[in-house]
Motif scaffolding. Structure first.
Motif, short mmCIF file in Angstrom:
data_model
loop_
_atom_site.label_atom_id
_atom_site.label_comp_id
_atom_site.label_asym_id
_atom_site.label_seq_id
_atom_site.Cartn_x
_atom_site.Cartn_y
_atom_site.Cartn_z
N GLU A 54 -4.72 83.34 -78.92
CA GLU A 54 -3.75 83.30 -77.85
C GLU A 54 -2.92 82.02 -77.91
O GLU A 54 -3.44 80.94 -78.13
CB GLU A 54 -4.46 83.38 -76.50
N ARG B 41 0.08 85.92 -79.06
CA ARG B 41 -0.06 86.62 -77.79
C ARG B 41 0.21 85.61 -76.68
O ARG B 41 -0.47 84.60 -76.58
CB ARG B 41 -1.48 87.21 -77.66
N TYR C 46 0.22 90.36 -71.12
CA TYR C 46 0.66 89.53 -72.24
C TYR C 46 1.94 90.09 -72.85
O TYR C 46 2.26 91.27 -72.68
CB TYR C 46 -0.41 89.49 -73.34
N VAL D 82 3.28 90.25 -76.78
CA VAL D 82 2.74 90.03 -78.12
C VAL D 82 3.77 90.34 -79.17
O VAL D 82 4.64 91.20 -79.00
CB VAL D 82 1.47 90.88 -78.36
#
Length: 383
Positions: free
Chosen positions: A278, A160, A142, A144
């Motif tokens: 997310e 994210r 990911y 972030v």
């Protein structure tokens, strides 16, 4: 514009061997005010200086031109120019770079590296960080925001972003650039004659093919060399492409000074839809060419059709029998069985990766009452 002076190059090699980190070197040279080039107007006045980025420094620290050699394709030859740094210093830098690579690919990390590390910023100018997450033994990558990292502060708007989706968004327009010979010819034409331009276009095609089928490390190296910065904003993603660095790769030589800015901004429209903590990203221009099928969704459909086949193959099995046969329980068989009756068009879109971004295996498997009518299914699932 001018290339880094000899004393600057020697200073950068020395500081890298001391700091032992390109990331720390970027921060130090930024605070010292060192820059790669001074942009000049035609009247001779300085317009703007360009700071060193990680891509610039990786390229500089691995370029054999500074020890009096010339690289051509995969070979290095002795040049006719004087070296700037000693061979010993250069080899120490290469050894340090090589020794750091295994730590970035240790067993605690996924084998796939983050391609955009150090390049990605949000609209506030904060750098997005590269992280991993472990879910049921599977590791995911990911990018972030700072707010998300800071313990997910209450009321934070941090996000994210799945790395593969975001990296694909960046690679797609860059591959289009490498396919645009007319644009590339115009960029390199200020430094090259007709013969060199033809060779540069062949290298662009080779570069594009390597980017499509090469290793993640090769893709990362290319992006770090030709991209200065990527800014993520609501509704758009802006890629700042260094035309000079790209032209150097295409012409396979260090370029002389040139007037004017050598950065082109490529703006890509995107949409971001939030799902829990997310945020997933998709292109909003109607193109799905960069989407990949969702393996979890496809596996859910596969199991649903398998359970249906085992219940209707004439063996007179019950739900419990099918559950035992597949190492699961009857409640899962009962819960997934309705998805064997999804509309064919919906199933085909899922297999192709064209489903709505918010449709996940988790969401689909938790639907309590799937409509029988295909039109109602499409409306419910967002098709």
């Amino acid at each position: 514009m001018t290339k880094p002076k000899a004393q600057t190059v020697r200073h950068l090699f020395a500081r890298y061997l001391t700091l032992k980190s390109v990331r720390d070197l970027v921060d130090e040279v930024a605070s010292d005010g060192l820059s790669t080039r001074s942009r000049q107007r035609k009247d001779g006045s300085v317009a703007v200086t360009m700071p060193f980025g990680r891509g610039n420094l990786y390229h500089l620290l691995s370029n054999p031109i500074y020890i009096g050699k010339i690289r051509h394709k995969n070979h290095v030859y002795d040049g006719e120019h004087e070296p700037i740094v000693t061979s010993v210093t250069f080899e120490e830098a290469q050894t340090l770079r090589a020794s750091q690579a295994p730590r970035r690919r240790s067993s605690s990390n996924v084998t796939q590296p983050h391609l955009l590390t150090g390049l990605l910023f949000d609209e506030a100018g904060e750098k997005l960080r590269s992280v991993h997450a472990n879910k049921q033994g599977v590791r995911y990558r990911y990018y972030v925001s700072k707010q998300f990292v800071d313990q997910r502060r209450k009321g934070s708007e941090g996000c994210r972003l799945p790395a593969p989706a975001l990296e694909s968004l960046v690679e797609h327009p860059l591959n289009r650039i490498l396919s645009d010979h007319a644009q590339l010819s115009d960029w390199v034409g200020q430094w090259a004659d007709a013969g060199e331009i033809q060779s540069a276009m062949r290298r662009a095609d080779e570069m594009r093919l390597r980017s499509a089928s090469g290793t993640a490390d090769a893709k990362r190296s290319l992006l770090q060399k030709i991209v200065r910065r990527i800014t993520l904003k609501p509704g758009s993603l802006t890629i700042e492409l260094d035309r000079c660095s790209l032209s150097e790769l295409l012409l396979d030589r260090i370029l002389p000074s040139s007037d004017g800015s050598q950065v082109t901004s490529i703006e890509c429209p995107i949409g971001m839809k939030r799902r829990g903590v997310e945020t997933r990203t998709v292109l909003t221009d109607g193109s799905n060419s960069n989407r990949e099928p969702d393996g979890a969704l496809i596996d859910l459909l596969r199991r649903a059709h398998l359970y249906l086949a085992q219940l209707t193959d004439g063996a007179n099995r019950s739900l419990t029998d099918v559950a035992i046969l597949n190492g699961t329980d009857a409640s899962e068989v009962s819960r997934l069985l309705p998805f064997a009756f999804l509309a064919p068009k919906i199933a085909a879109n899922i297999v192709a990766g064209d489903q709505p971004v918010e449709l996940t295996a988790h969401r689909l498997s938790r639907l309590s009452d799937l409509p029988l009518a295909w039109t109602d299914q499409a409306a419910l699932l967002g098709f």
